[in-house]
Write an enzyme that holds these catalytic residues in place. Structure first.
Site, PDB file in Angstrom:
ATOM      1  N   PHE A 124      85.482  40.547 -79.398  1.00  0.00           N
ATOM      2  CA  PHE A 124      86.284  39.429 -79.486  1.00  0.00           C
ATOM      3  C   PHE A 124      85.788  38.264 -79.944  1.00  0.00           C
ATOM      4  CE2 PHE A 124      87.728  35.662 -76.831  1.00  0.00           C
ATOM      5  CZ  PHE A 124      89.109  35.892 -76.634  1.00  0.00           C
ATOM      6  N   THR A 127      84.772  32.351 -80.226  1.00  0.00           N
ATOM      7  CA  THR A 127      84.012  31.116 -80.316  1.00  0.00           C
ATOM      8  C   THR A 127      83.423  30.925 -81.643  1.00  0.00           C
ATOM      9  OG1 THR A 127      83.707  31.339 -77.985  1.00  0.00           O
ATOM     10  CG2 THR A 127      82.059  30.104 -79.028  1.00  0.00           C
ATOM     11  N   ILE A 158      78.944  36.678 -79.632  1.00  0.00           N
ATOM     12  CA  ILE A 158      80.104  37.600 -79.545  1.00  0.00           C
ATOM     13  C   ILE A 158      79.213  38.823 -78.789  1.00  0.00           C
ATOM     14  CG2 ILE A 158      81.773  38.912 -80.719  1.00  0.00           C
ATOM     15  CD1 ILE A 158      82.046  35.472 -80.645  1.00  0.00           C
ATOM     16  N   GLY A 347      57.299  33.346 -53.574  1.00  0.00           N
ATOM     17  CA  GLY A 347      56.500  33.521 -54.943  1.00  0.00           C
ATOM     18  C   GLY A 347      57.110  34.900 -55.533  1.00  0.00           C
ATOM     19  N   GLU A 370      83.666  32.512 -71.229  1.00  0.00           N
ATOM     20  CA  GLU A 370      85.121  32.641 -70.838  1.00  0.00           C
ATOM     21  C   GLU A 370      85.828  31.291 -70.184  1.00  0.00           C
ATOM     22  OE1 GLU A 370      86.869  36.341 -70.143  1.00  0.00           O
ATOM     23  OE2 GLU A 370      85.113  37.573 -70.639  1.00  0.00           O
ATOM     24  N   GLU A 374      83.964  23.369 -66.156  1.00  0.00           N
ATOM     25  CA  GLU A 374      84.743  21.879 -66.624  1.00  0.00           C
ATOM     26  C   GLU A 374      86.369  22.296 -67.021  1.00  0.00           C
ATOM     27  OE1 GLU A 374      80.546  21.009 -66.025  1.00  0.00           O
ATOM     28  OE2 GLU A 374      81.482  22.629 -67.407  1.00  0.00           O
TER      29      GLU A 374
END
Length: 386
Positions: A124, A127, A158, A347, A370, A374
């Site tokens: 897809f 971006t 991607i 640890g 995705e 925000e």
């Protein structure tokens, strides 16, 4: 309140994938993570189980189940390894689902059987280096020339775009001659680009903080030519269509986040029972027990949220707000549980040989991919009329 009870068929699927994750994925997850290599044998096993075809009709080689079934499978895989889980999520929700939702019958017949069978992966391409949260800032272009789309531009981050079994990448591109619609906005369309196609290049795989066994590349398109009929959906509807795909995808990513959060509980309970300090198992200390109790509560609430969003989607009701809330809360739960599990291990939690270290590295991207946290808040506020 949503009904969180699973049907007999859903529970059977969940248990089957749970067993696969425990018996097949868990023993090899650390090795693939350390080597940063794509787990082809594991993916082949998932394909044999029919996981890549879960939400697609049998007429296209699918299993005839639904999107919620896919989410159940993703959650169980993510309890053990997020790289495997995101490979399934991206291949189905982002690679194949746009063709199922918006493709012509010819496109569905051509592409879906291979994708649903897991014999090939789709990617897809939304971006870009300069267009992440601002996906409408797309600069990749596609012009019509002699019955072909000529694509130029680049994409970033991607998933499933550079494997040996990658079949195609769906690319969003500005397609109008002027780059604008009649209303003045960008005309963004979706174009199917088969792999390989001359001029299409998947750059070197990224060196990532987490998801080491997941395939992720930058892509470049240099006069890439594909037939005019490779337009996916209506011209100018590419951006709107992919926003719909992202709404659905947020439910699947929520399921992945819940799986990671629950996996942190699983590992913490086991460790708290076995690890002794000051003469007794650390789980007998209230500070540890309460920490794990809070982790379990987060996973439960996050699961309830994505179940509710999925139920609304499958019922044909509005689910944008619910998907955003589920993604916001579940990703936060995953990050918090991973941090707390690492703290419980002390640890040892900082050592990559333990699953909690991998969970910790894998969790952060869930607040970014995705749609960032925000962005989810913006979506929720808009749905409230703000």
């Amino acid at each position: 309140m949503p009904d969180t009870r699973l049907t007999e068929e859903q529970e059977s699927l969940r248990k089957t994938v749970e067993a696969f994750a425990r018996e097949v994925v868990a023993p090899v997850a650390a090795a693939y993570d350390e080597a940063r290599t794509f787990p082809y044998p594991v993916v082949a096993g998932m394909a044999e189980m029919g996981l890549f075809g879960l939400p697609f009709p049998e007429s296209y080689g699918g299993q005839g189940a639904d999107y919620f079934a896919l989410c159940l499978a993703i959650e169980e895989l993510a309890r053990v390894d997020s790289s495997v889980a995101i490979t399934l999520e991206a291949a189905v929700g982002l690679g194949a689902m746009p063709i199922h939702r918006f493709g012509s019958e010819a496109q569905k017949q051509q592409w879906l059987p291979l994708l649903a069978a897991g014999q090939a992966l789709g990617a897809f391409g939304l971006t870009e280096p300069g267009a992440g949260s601002d996906a409408g800032g797309t600069r990749t272009t596609a012009r019509l020339e002699d019955g072909q789309w000529v694509v130029n531009g680049s994409k970033a981050f991607i998933t499933n775009s550079g494997t040996d079994i990658t079949l195609l990448v769906t690319v969003t591109a500005v397609t109008a001659v002027t780059g604008r619609t009649a209303a003045g906005g960008k005309e963004i369309s979706s174009i199917l680009v088969p792999v390989p196609t001359p001029g299409f290049t998947a750059g070197p795989a990224y060196s990532k903080v987490g998801w080491h066994a997941s395939d992720t590349h930058p892509l470049t398109f240099d006069d890439v030519r594909v037939p005019e009929e490779n337009l996916l959906g209506e011209r100018g509807r590419g951006y709107a269509n992919f926003l719909q795909i992202l709404d659905e995808g947020r439910i699947a990513i929520s399921a992945l986040a819940v799986g990671l959060a629950q996996g942190c509980v699983d590992e913490s309970v086991k460790y708290a029972r076995e690890r002794e300090a000051f003469g007794r198992p650390i789980g007998q200390n209230q500070a540890i027990a309460f920490k794990i109790a809070e982790m379990e509560a987060r996973a439960y609430v996050a699961r309830t949220a994505y179940y509710d969003a999925a139920a609304k989607m499958l019922a044909g009701r509005s689910f944008k707000k619910e998907a955003a809330m589920a993604k916001l809360f579940a990703s936060d739960a995953a990050v918090t549980n991973a941090r707390e599990a690492t703290q419980i291990y002390g640890g040892y939690g900082f050592m990559n040989e333990y699953p909690v270290a991998r969970h910790w590295r894998d969790a952060k991207i869930l607040e970014i991919g995705e749609g960032t946290s925000e962005v989810q808040k913006i979506l929720i506020a808009r749905e409230l009329g703000l």
